[in-house]
Design a protein around this motif. Sequence first.
Motif, PDB file in Angstrom:
ATOM      1  N   GLU A 111      10.724  32.584  75.137  1.00  0.00           N
ATOM      2  CA  GLU A 111      10.459  33.032  73.774  1.00  0.00           C
ATOM      3  C   GLU A 111      11.034  32.054  72.756  1.00  0.00           C
ATOM      4  O   GLU A 111      12.146  31.572  72.904  1.00  0.00           O
ATOM      5  CB  GLU A 111      11.106  34.404  73.595  1.00  0.00           C
ATOM      6  N   ARG A 171      20.366  46.539  72.065  1.00  0.00           N
ATOM      7  CA  ARG A 171      19.897  46.486  73.456  1.00  0.00           C
ATOM      8  C   ARG A 171      18.389  46.307  73.536  1.00  0.00           C
ATOM      9  O   ARG A 171      17.888  45.632  74.437  1.00  0.00           O
ATOM     10  CB  ARG A 171      20.329  47.748  74.211  1.00  0.00           C
ATOM     11  N   ASP A 172      17.645  46.904  72.596  1.00  0.00           N
ATOM     12  CA  ASP A 172      16.197  46.704  72.560  1.00  0.00           C
ATOM     13  C   ASP A 172      15.860  45.236  72.327  1.00  0.00           C
ATOM     14  O   ASP A 172      14.970  44.682  72.977  1.00  0.00           O
ATOM     15  CB  ASP A 172      15.547  47.563  71.471  1.00  0.00           C
ATOM     16  N   ILE A 173      16.563  44.609  71.398  1.00  0.00           N
ATOM     17  CA  ILE A 173      16.351  43.180  71.141  1.00  0.00           C
ATOM     18  C   ILE A 173      16.718  42.370  72.379  1.00  0.00           C
ATOM     19  O   ILE A 173      16.006  41.445  72.761  1.00  0.00           O
ATOM     20  CB  ILE A 173      17.169  42.719  69.914  1.00  0.00           C
ATOM     21  N   ASP A 174      17.813  42.745  73.020  1.00  0.00           N
ATOM     22  CA  ASP A 174      18.256  42.041  74.225  1.00  0.00           C
ATOM     23  C   ASP A 174      17.200  42.114  75.322  1.00  0.00           C
ATOM     24  O   ASP A 174      16.913  41.123  75.992  1.00  0.00           O
ATOM     25  CB  ASP A 174      19.573  42.647  74.709  1.00  0.00           C
ATOM     26  N   ARG A 175      16.579  43.275  75.509  1.00  0.00           N
ATOM     27  CA  ARG A 175      15.544  43.423  76.532  1.00  0.00           C
ATOM     28  C   ARG A 175      14.314  42.571  76.228  1.00  0.00           C
ATOM     29  O   ARG A 175      13.638  42.112  77.135  1.00  0.00           O
ATOM     30  CB  ARG A 175      15.126  44.886  76.664  1.00  0.00           C
ATOM     31  N   LYS A 176      14.040  42.377  74.952  1.00  0.00           N
ATOM     32  CA  LYS A 176      12.859  41.601  74.555  1.00  0.00           C
ATOM     33  C   LYS A 176      13.101  40.100  74.595  1.00  0.00           C
ATOM     34  O   LYS A 176      12.154  39.322  74.559  1.00  0.00           O
ATOM     35  CB  LYS A 176      12.420  42.012  73.148  1.00  0.00           C
ATOM     36  N   THR A 177      14.358  39.692  74.657  1.00  0.00           N
ATOM     37  CA  THR A 177      14.681  38.273  74.680  1.00  0.00           C
ATOM     38  C   THR A 177      14.361  37.710  76.056  1.00  0.00           C
ATOM     39  O   THR A 177      14.828  38.200  77.060  1.00  0.00           O
ATOM     40  CB  THR A 177      16.177  38.042  74.370  1.00  0.00           C
ATOM     41  N   SER A 178      13.552  36.680  76.059  1.00  0.00           N
ATOM     42  CA  SER A 178      13.214  36.046  77.328  1.00  0.00           C
ATOM     43  C   SER A 178      13.465  34.550  77.217  1.00  0.00           C
ATOM     44  O   SER A 178      13.632  34.007  76.129  1.00  0.00           O
ATOM     45  CB  SER A 178      11.751  36.308  77.689  1.00  0.00           C
ATOM     46  N   LYS A 205      20.960  32.675  72.773  1.00  0.00           N
ATOM     47  CA  LYS A 205      20.526  33.967  72.244  1.00  0.00           C
ATOM     48  C   LYS A 205      21.326  35.101  72.869  1.00  0.00           C
ATOM     49  O   LYS A 205      21.773  36.011  72.172  1.00  0.00           O
ATOM     50  CB  LYS A 205      19.039  34.182  72.522  1.00  0.00           C
ATOM     51  N   LYS A 206      21.503  35.048  74.195  1.00  0.00           N
ATOM     52  CA  LYS A 206      22.241  36.104  74.881  1.00  0.00           C
ATOM     53  C   LYS A 206      23.706  36.120  74.442  1.00  0.00           C
ATOM     54  O   LYS A 206      24.289  37.183  74.246  1.00  0.00           O
ATOM     55  CB  LYS A 206      22.150  35.922  76.399  1.00  0.00           C
ATOM     56  N   TYR A 266      17.915  30.265  75.676  1.00  0.00           N
ATOM     57  CA  TYR A 266      18.048  31.638  76.183  1.00  0.00           C
ATOM     58  C   TYR A 266      19.523  32.039  76.241  1.00  0.00           C
ATOM     59  O   TYR A 266      19.900  33.116  75.794  1.00  0.00           O
ATOM     60  CB  TYR A 266      17.407  31.723  77.565  1.00  0.00           C
TER      61      TYR A 266
END
Length: 72
Positions: free
Chosen positions: A32, A22-29, A48-49, A45
């Motif tokens: 990026e 979830r931390d990685i998910d929050r940082k994915t924009s 990645k999601k 994007y």
Amino acid sequence: MAHDEFNSGVSHGFSMAKLALRDIDRKTSDCEGEDIYKVGKSNLYNIKKDFLYEIYGAINKMMEEEVHENDY
């Protein structure tokens, strides 16, 4: 008692894995990363999601198989 401790440990481990994901998910924009495959930033994007969602599903599946809360 040992079985309860095992389940608690395994459950905690899976929870920590999901928290890290979830931390990685929050940082994915969507801005990026470099678009090396020329798929477009929006598609990159989404890819990645989707990948993170697949990993999260695999963790949940393994957790269901490994943690036996009602076994004594």
